[in-house]
Design an enzyme around this catalytic site. Structure first.
Site, PDB file in Angstrom:
ATOM      1  N   LEU A 133      -6.354  -9.829  17.654  1.00 11.09           N
ATOM      2  CA  LEU A 133      -6.940  -9.681  18.991  1.00 11.09           C
ATOM      3  C   LEU A 133      -8.348 -10.233  19.032  1.00 11.09           C
ATOM      4  O   LEU A 133      -8.856 -10.592  20.088  1.00 11.09           O
ATOM      5  CB  LEU A 133      -7.027  -8.194  19.356  1.00 11.09           C
ATOM      6  CG  LEU A 133      -5.774  -7.471  19.807  1.00 11.09           C
ATOM      7  CD1 LEU A 133      -6.132  -6.020  20.136  1.00 11.09           C
ATOM      8  CD2 LEU A 133      -5.155  -8.156  21.013  1.00 11.09           C
ATOM      9  N   ALA A 165      -0.258  -9.231  18.948  1.00 15.22           N
ATOM     10  CA  ALA A 165       0.781  -9.725  18.048  1.00 15.22           C
ATOM     11  C   ALA A 165       2.156  -9.751  18.713  1.00 15.22           C
ATOM     12  O   ALA A 165       2.978 -10.628  18.424  1.00 15.22           O
ATOM     13  CB  ALA A 165       0.825  -8.854  16.789  1.00 15.22           C
ATOM     14  N   HIS A 204       0.820  -1.225   0.000  1.00 17.36           N
ATOM     15  CA  HIS A 204       0.000   0.000   0.000  1.00 17.36           C
ATOM     16  C   HIS A 204       0.850   1.269   0.000  1.00 17.36           C
ATOM     17  O   HIS A 204       0.344   2.346   0.293  1.00 17.36           O
ATOM     18  CB  HIS A 204      -0.951   0.011   1.199  1.00 17.36           C
ATOM     19  CG  HIS A 204      -2.089  -0.968   1.063  1.00 17.36           C
ATOM     20  ND1 HIS A 204      -2.910  -1.323   2.098  1.00 17.36           N
ATOM     21  CD2 HIS A 204      -2.534  -1.657  -0.022  1.00 17.36           C
ATOM     22  CE1 HIS A 204      -3.814  -2.201   1.672  1.00 17.36           C
ATOM     23  NE2 HIS A 204      -3.593  -2.432   0.395  1.00 17.36           N
TER      24      HIS A 204
HETATM   25  P1  OAD Z   1      -7.471  -2.205  10.368  1.00 13.91           P
HETATM   26  O1  OAD Z   1      -7.398  -0.996  11.228  1.00 13.91           O
HETATM   27  O2  OAD Z   1      -8.631  -2.333   9.455  1.00 13.91           O
HETATM   28  O3  OAD Z   1      -7.456  -3.510  11.279  1.00 13.91           O
HETATM   29  C1  OAD Z   1      -6.507  -3.671  12.308  1.00 13.91           C
HETATM   30  C2  OAD Z   1      -6.681  -5.066  12.882  1.00 13.91           C
HETATM   31  O4  OAD Z   1      -5.662  -5.254  13.847  1.00 13.91           O
HETATM   32  C3  OAD Z   1      -8.011  -5.317  13.581  1.00 13.91           C
HETATM   33  O5  OAD Z   1      -8.551  -6.549  13.120  1.00 13.91           O
HETATM   34  C4  OAD Z   1      -7.625  -5.421  15.067  1.00 13.91           C
HETATM   35  O6  OAD Z   1      -8.438  -6.372  15.768  1.00 13.91           O
HETATM   36  C5  OAD Z   1      -6.210  -5.913  14.972  1.00 13.91           C
HETATM   37  N1  OAD Z   1      -5.334  -5.559  16.113  1.00 13.91           N
HETATM   38  C6  OAD Z   1      -5.297  -4.403  16.806  1.00 13.91           C
HETATM   39  N2  OAD Z   1      -4.323  -4.428  17.716  1.00 13.91           N
HETATM   40  C7  OAD Z   1      -3.726  -5.640  17.625  1.00 13.91           C
HETATM   41  C8  OAD Z   1      -2.642  -6.281  18.306  1.00 13.91           C
HETATM   42  N3  OAD Z   1      -1.961  -5.675  19.284  1.00 13.91           N
HETATM   43  N4  OAD Z   1      -2.294  -7.541  17.936  1.00 13.91           N
HETATM   44  C9  OAD Z   1      -2.977  -8.180  16.930  1.00 13.91           C
HETATM   45  N5  OAD Z   1      -4.003  -7.617  16.252  1.00 13.91           N
HETATM   46  C10 OAD Z   1      -4.376  -6.376  16.592  1.00 13.91           C
HETATM   47  O7  OAD Z   1      -6.078  -2.277   9.575  1.00 13.91           O
HETATM   48  P2  OAD Z   1      -5.712  -3.062   8.213  1.00 13.91           P
HETATM   49  O8  OAD Z   1      -6.433  -4.357   8.135  1.00 13.91           O
HETATM   50  O9  OAD Z   1      -4.234  -3.070   8.145  1.00 13.91           O
HETATM   51  O10 OAD Z   1      -4.827   1.160   3.417  1.00 13.91           O
HETATM   52  O11 OAD Z   1      -6.285  -2.065   7.138  1.00 13.91           O
HETATM   53  C11 OAD Z   1      -6.110  -2.382   5.768  1.00 13.91           C
HETATM   54  C12 OAD Z   1      -5.946  -1.126   4.967  1.00 13.91           C
HETATM   55  O12 OAD Z   1      -7.029  -0.238   5.247  1.00 13.91           O
HETATM   56  C13 OAD Z   1      -4.718  -0.305   5.324  1.00 13.91           C
HETATM   57  O13 OAD Z   1      -3.534  -0.755   4.721  1.00 13.91           O
HETATM   58  C14 OAD Z   1      -5.090   1.073   4.823  1.00 13.91           C
HETATM   59  C15 OAD Z   1      -6.577   1.132   5.102  1.00 13.91           C
HETATM   60  O14 OAD Z   1      -7.297   1.638   4.042  1.00 13.91           O
HETATM   61  C16 OAD Z   1      -4.025   2.170   2.966  1.00 13.91           C
HETATM   62  O15 OAD Z   1      -3.419   2.910   3.702  1.00 13.91           O
HETATM   63  C17 OAD Z   1      -3.918   2.271   1.494  1.00 13.91           C
END
Ligand code: OAD
Length: 244
Positions: free
Chosen positions: A204, A221, A110
Site C-alpha cells: 500500500l 494486494a 515464522h
Molecule cells: P507488518 O505489519 O510489519 O507490515 C505489513 C505491511 O503490509 C505494511 O508494509 C503495510 O503497508 C502493508 N499492507 C497493509 N495492508 C495491505 C494491503 N491491503 N495490501 C498490500 N499491502 C498492505 O507485517 P510483516 O512485514 O508481515 O513475525 O511483519 C513481519 C513479521 O513481524 C511477522 O511475520 C511477525 C512480526 O514479528 C512473527 O510472527 C514471528
C-alpha cells in the site's frame, strides 16, 4: 510482463491478509491485537510467563478459525497451478489463509498458529484448540511443555535452506504486504537481486526495503496481485512451458 519467468519466489507478509480482516503487526498504533508483537513473541516472555503467552496465542488461534482468504491468496493458488515446481510460496504469516485458499506447499517460515511445539520432544503438531497446562503433547504425552509453534525473535525461521536455494535459483521475486522490518525475510530481495532476478514489491505504501526492488506496484494486494498473476499466467501461455 513480456517473457515468462523460469522460476518464481513469492514472499508474503501480514498485508496480504489485511483484506481478510487480520490486523497487521505494525499498524498505525503500533499494536497487534492490543500488544506489541515484540513484547509477546520473545523468549523472555515465554520464560517469564509460558501460560500468559499461550493464552494470547490461544485467543489468536480462535480468531483465525473463521477468517477467509481473499483474492490475493486465491491469485497465488492460480500461480502455483500454472507454474508448478517452478513456483515457491514463502509466507511470514502464521495465519492459515494460504492453506485455506488451496495453496499446496506454502512455507510458513515464522511458524503457524494452528500448530504447537513441544519444548520437551521438539515435535510440531497441528492443533486447533486451546493449549492449557494439562494439555498433553500428542507425541510424547508430557504436560506443561507445549508452546505456540511460532518463531520468536532471535529464533531461526523454518526452511531457510530451501528458501535460500530457491532465491538463488529464481528469476522473479515478488514481496507482497510486508514492511521489510524483520530479517532474514527483509533481506530476501538482496539475495534474489544478487542472483539476477527481477524483483517486484506490492504494498500500500513505501517500505523500509522499497529502494531495493526493481519494480513497485502500489495498492491493495487484493487488486494488485491478481492483476500481476494474470500477466504472469498470460506470459507463460504465450511462451509455452518455460520449465522445459
Ligand atoms: P507488518 O505489519 O510489519 O507490515 C505489513 C505491511 O503490509 C505494511 O508494509 C503495510 O503497508 C502493508 N499492507 C497493509 N495492508 C495491505 C494491503 N491491503 N495490501 C498490500 N499491502 C498492505 O507485517 P510483516 O512485514 O508481515 O513475525 O511483519 C513481519 C513479521 O513481524 C511477522 O511475520 C511477525 C512480526 O514479528 C512473527 O510472527 C514471528
Amino acid at each position: 510482463m513480456r517473457q515468462a519467468p523460469r522460476s518464481i519466489v513469492v514472499l508474503t507478509g501480514a498485508g496480504i491478509s489485511a483484506e481478510s480482516g487480520v490486523p497487521v503487526f505494525r499498524g498505525p498504533d503500533g499494536l497487534w491485537h492490543g500488544r506489541r508483537v515484540e513484547d509477546v513473541a520473545t523468549h523472555e516472555a515465554l520464560e517469564r510467563d509460558l501460560w500468559g503467552v499461550n493464552a494470547f496465542f490461544n485467543e489468536l488461534r480462535r480468531f483465525v478459525a473463521d477468517i477467509k482468504p481473499n483474492p490475493a491468496h486465491e491469485a497465488l493458488v492460480k500461480l502455483e497451478q500454472a507454474y508448478g515446481n517452478a513456483f515457491l510460496l514463502v509466507t511470514q504469516n502464521v495465519d492459515p489463509l494460504h492453506d485455506r485458499a488451496g495453496s499446496k506447499h506454502p512455507l510458513h517460515m515464522h511458524g503457524e498458529l494452528q500448530s504447537i511445539l513441544c519444548e520437551q520432544c521438539g515435535q510440531r503438531t497441528p492443533f486447533f484448540g486451546d493449549v492449557l497446562p494439562q494439555t498433553a503433547c500428542p507425541a510424547c504425552g508430557r504436560t506443561e511443555c507445549l508452546r505456540p509453534d511460532i518463531v520468536l525473535f532471535n529464533e531461526m525461521p523454518y526452511a531457510m535452506d530451501q528458501i535460500i536455494d530457491a532465491l538463488m535459483a529464481c528469476d522473479l521475486f515478488i514481496a507482497v504486504g510486508t514492511s521489510g522490518f524483520v530479517y532474514p525475510a527483509a533481506g530476501f530481495v538482496d539475495i534474489a537481486t544478487h542472483a539476477g532476478a527481477h524483483t517486484i514489491e506490492i504494498n500500500l505504501a513505501e517500505t523500509e526495503r522499497s529502494p531495493a526492488f526493481a519494480e513497485k506496484r502500489t495498492g491493495p494486494a487484493g487488486q494488485t496481485l491478481p492483476a500481476l498473476v494474470a500477466e504472469l499466467i498470460k506470459a507463460k501461455e504465450h511462451d509455452g512451458d518455460p520449465r522445459t
